[in-house]
Design a protein around this motif. Structure first.
Motif, mmCIF file in Angstrom:
data_model
loop_
_atom_site.group_PDB
_atom_site.id
_atom_site.type_symbol
_atom_site.label_atom_id
_atom_site.label_comp_id
_atom_site.label_asym_id
_atom_site.label_seq_id
_atom_site.Cartn_x
_atom_site.Cartn_y
_atom_site.Cartn_z
ATOM 1 N N ASP A 54 0.822 -1.200 0.000
ATOM 2 C CA ASP A 54 0.000 0.000 0.000
ATOM 3 C C ASP A 54 0.860 1.255 0.000
ATOM 4 O O ASP A 54 0.538 2.247 -0.667
ATOM 5 N N ALA A 55 1.989 1.220 0.726
ATOM 6 C CA ALA A 55 2.888 2.381 0.731
ATOM 7 C C ALA A 55 3.502 2.604 -0.649
ATOM 8 O O ALA A 55 3.678 3.749 -1.087
ATOM 9 N N ILE A 56 3.827 1.509 -1.356
ATOM 10 C CA ILE A 56 4.397 1.649 -2.697
ATOM 11 C C ILE A 56 3.373 2.231 -3.656
ATOM 12 O O ILE A 56 3.695 3.095 -4.499
ATOM 13 N N LEU A 57 2.116 1.797 -3.565
ATOM 14 C CA LEU A 57 1.077 2.362 -4.432
ATOM 15 C C LEU A 57 0.850 3.843 -4.140
ATOM 16 O O LEU A 57 0.637 4.642 -5.065
ATOM 17 N N GLU A 58 0.899 4.217 -2.876
ATOM 18 C CA GLU A 58 0.715 5.625 -2.538
ATOM 19 C C GLU A 58 1.871 6.483 -3.023
ATOM 20 O O GLU A 58 1.661 7.602 -3.524
ATOM 21 N N VAL A 59 3.089 5.974 -2.890
ATOM 22 C CA VAL A 59 4.230 6.769 -3.327
ATOM 23 C C VAL A 59 4.267 6.869 -4.851
ATOM 24 O O VAL A 59 4.739 7.870 -5.410
ATOM 25 N N SER A 60 3.740 5.875 -5.565
ATOM 26 C CA SER A 60 3.689 5.972 -7.016
ATOM 27 C C SER A 60 2.710 7.050 -7.472
ATOM 28 O O SER A 60 2.907 7.691 -8.507
ATOM 29 N N LEU A 61 1.642 7.270 -6.682
ATOM 30 C CA LEU A 61 0.704 8.342 -7.011
ATOM 31 C C LEU A 61 1.262 9.708 -6.638
ATOM 32 O O LEU A 61 1.049 10.698 -7.362
ATOM 33 N N GLU A 62 1.973 9.785 -5.524
ATOM 34 C CA GLU A 62 2.460 11.074 -5.047
ATOM 35 C C GLU A 62 3.729 11.538 -5.743
ATOM 36 O O GLU A 62 4.031 12.728 -5.768
ATOM 37 N N SER A 63 4.503 10.618 -6.321
ATOM 38 C CA SER A 63 5.780 11.006 -6.921
ATOM 39 C C SER A 63 5.618 11.628 -8.291
ATOM 40 O O SER A 63 6.548 12.266 -8.796
ATOM 41 N N LEU A 64 4.450 11.451 -8.923
ATOM 42 C CA LEU A 64 4.194 12.009 -10.258
ATOM 43 C C LEU A 64 5.287 11.591 -11.251
ATOM 44 O O LEU A 64 5.815 12.399 -12.007
#
Length: 579
Positions: free
Chosen positions: A367-377
């Motif tokens: 879940d942290a990896i999916l969130e960082v993929s959205l936030e990193s643009l």
């Protein structure tokens, strides 16, 4: 022989469990946070220093703990799974060498000695893949060792370039006199890591290595061989991050690997290869988030992945054993009905953790990896690939569970094999409990893994629906055949897409054809070197050419000319009548 094997396996398992206890004390006491260097200089002179460097820190201690835990469970599991094998003594020695080689790779960042552990991993993996001594195992073993030899070539080239600066120890940008040399070394090391971790286009060897025994697959595909390349990227992350574009390119490759492996797993019918493709998918996750600049999350996911993936392989081995060594998913229908509740529970826990079900171990890292993929643009296409791959993990996970556990019996009769429950249940319980609570415990102890991302409610709901859309795809699987029968064009498109995905974007075909052409050209080259140009292009070539011509002339002499004229006249009259 079986008793000796049990004794040696118990010794290995007990030693590794004792090592896990010592390493856990280092981790929980905080001593692992202290970076300790132990250097032993062998030779120094003429501006060159040859020494061994042992590095003990949180990264090495944490990963060594996981390797020892999984290895001890594999040894204990093998006491029952491999007890009837003819070469069980050799098997235990090779698995022990495998564990030792991985620990050498973990604790010694010195490139020359890292190459020792790197090569030993490749050689022992080849011997374990061909352990069953049949043609399929030999072919898979040759493919495995050839691709890994390519990674050795990249690593040797990097060591030769580093030798110019007079050190083989820890790398930094400051030791290089030229930026081009530093970028070349970083590119070669990353290429070596890509081959060892089976990233695109070197992905074919990983499902082929499933020809090895199932306990070996649990060890190789969870915490040793395939994660060795990713671990080297963790170890030299400061050096790679200083080189512009190296980690960015690796993140793109990891994203492609993630998508390719997820799609291939949906059409795979071999249960061991399907789990191996899910390993390849999660390796893509690790490389992708490492390239984005979050090495702690990548390492955290690698640790969690090692626990539930080894659990899945051990459970799959029990089902394969119970159904008479059948690995075809279509013939494993209803295998859960002849197994124990513990085995069914562990199998469900393993796949649930793989999918990222809250609040299992895989959830905290995935879940942290999916969130960082959205936030990193990082890019729209990359985010779409990550979300699609996350939803596809539900598809192949539910496909396996619905076939093996929640389905009726297939036409193949089940053969109930009574395994020694003590040697099977203890490893399953250890790994099952770890797959449930390890993520929460790790976040409680390891503060750096608790990276918080402030996301909007829309983004949170997007992640939630992306994960749960896999259930809808599973439901559409039962509607697709009736829907596709109405349109021939859609059927052809679906079959083409299925062939492309099942062949790993035609990489299996390419790696099957290239070695054939290579071996044919090499055989001709060797014949030229042995016989000489004059022999090959002279008498040897003239003999085979003229003998072929003489054979054709001899066959023409045996055919009557009058018979040929008669048949020609019949064909002429037939076509004339048609006109």
């Amino acid at each position: 022989m079986a008793e000796n094997f049990k004794y040696s396996a118990l010794v290995w398992s007990g030693s590794l469990l004792f090592g896990c206890l010592c390493l856990s004390l280092l981790l929980f006491s905080g001593l692992g946070n202290i970076v300790t260097f132990v250097e032993w200089e062998f030779f120094s002179g003429w501006g060159f220093s040859f020494s061994v460097l042992v590095l003990v820190d949180t990264l090495s201690v944490g990963f060594s703990f996981v390797v020892c835990l999984v290895s001890s469970c594999v040894f204990m599991y093998s006491m029952s799974y491999m007890k009837e094998d003819k070469f069980i003594g050799l098997f235990s020695v090779m698995v022990g060498c495998f564990v030792v080689a991985m620990n050498v790779l973990i604790y010694v960042p010195h490139l020359a000695f890292m190459l020792l552990g790197w090569d030993l991993l490749g050689i022992v993996s080849f011997l374990l893949v061909i352990f069953y001594q049949n043609s399929a195992s030999v072919g898979a073993g040759v493919l495995t060792i050839l691709v890994n030899r390519l990674g050795d070539v990249f690593l040797l080239m990097a060591i030769s370039l580093i030798s110019v600066v007079g050190t083989w120890g820890p790398l930094s940008e400051s030791i290089f006199q030229s930026d081009y040399a530093a970028v070349a070394v970083a590119g070669l090391l990353v290429s070596a890591c890509m081959t060892k971790s089976a990233q695109v286009p070197f992905s074919v060897w990983l499902p082929a290595a499933m020809a090895a025994p199932t306990p070996v697959s649990a060890l190789v595909h969870s915490s040793t061989l395939v994660t060795a390349g990713v671990y080297i990227m963790f170890r030299y992350y400061p050096f790679f991050s200083a080189m512009d574009g190296v980690l960015l390119l690796s993140s793109k490759i990891g994203c492609l690997t993630l998508l390719m492996a997820s799609l291939a797993a949906c059409f795979e019918v071999d249960i061991k290869k399907l789990i191996a493709l899910s390993t390849l998918s999660h390796l893509g996750f690790m490389v992708y988030v490492l390239g984005l600049g979050y090495p702690v999350l990548s390492f955290f996911h690698m640790v969690m992945h090692a626990l539930f993936k080894s659990l899945l392989f051990l459970c799959a081995g029990c089902y394969i054993h119970a159904m008479g060594s059948c690995q075809d998913l279509r013939h494993l229908s209803g295998a859960g009905w002849v197994s124990s509740p513990l085995l069914v529970s562990c199998f469900v826990i393993g796949f649930s953790s793989l999918c990222g079900i809250p609040y299992l171990s895989g959830f905290y890292s995935k879940d942290a990896i999916l969130e960082v993929s959205l936030e990193s643009l990082s890019g729209v296409l990359e985010v779409m690939c990550i979300m699609l791959s996350a939803s596809i993990s539900y598809v192949y996970s539910m496909r396996v569970l619905l076939k093996t556990i929640f389905s009726s019996f297939s036409s193949v009769p089940s053969v109930l094999v009574l395994l020694e429950e003590s040697f099977i249940s203890i490893p399953l319980c250890l790994l099952g409990v770890s797959s449930v609570v390890a993520g929460f415990v790790a976040q409680s102890v390891w503060v750096e893994s608790c990276q918080t991302f402030f996301m909007s409610q829309t983004s949170k709901m997007m992640v939630f629906f992306a994960l749960n859309s896999g259930g809808l795809i599973v439901m559409l699987e039962f509607i697709n055949p009736k829907f596709l029968q109405k349109s021939e064009i859609l059927t052809k498109c679906y079959m083409t897409l299925m062939k492309m995905c099942a062949s790993m974007w035609f990489l299996r075909w390419i790696f099957g054809q290239v070695p054939e052409v290579w071996y044919k050209s090499m055989s001709k080259t060797m014949s030229v070197l042995e016989l000489g140009w004059m022999e090959v292009l002279g008498g040897y070539w003239a003999y085979f050419t003229l003998s072929g011509v003489s054979m054709k002339l001899w066959m023409l002499e045996r055919v009557s000319i009058l018979l040929i004229l008669r048949f020609s006249l019949i064909f002429f009259l037939f076509f004339y009548s048609l006109l």
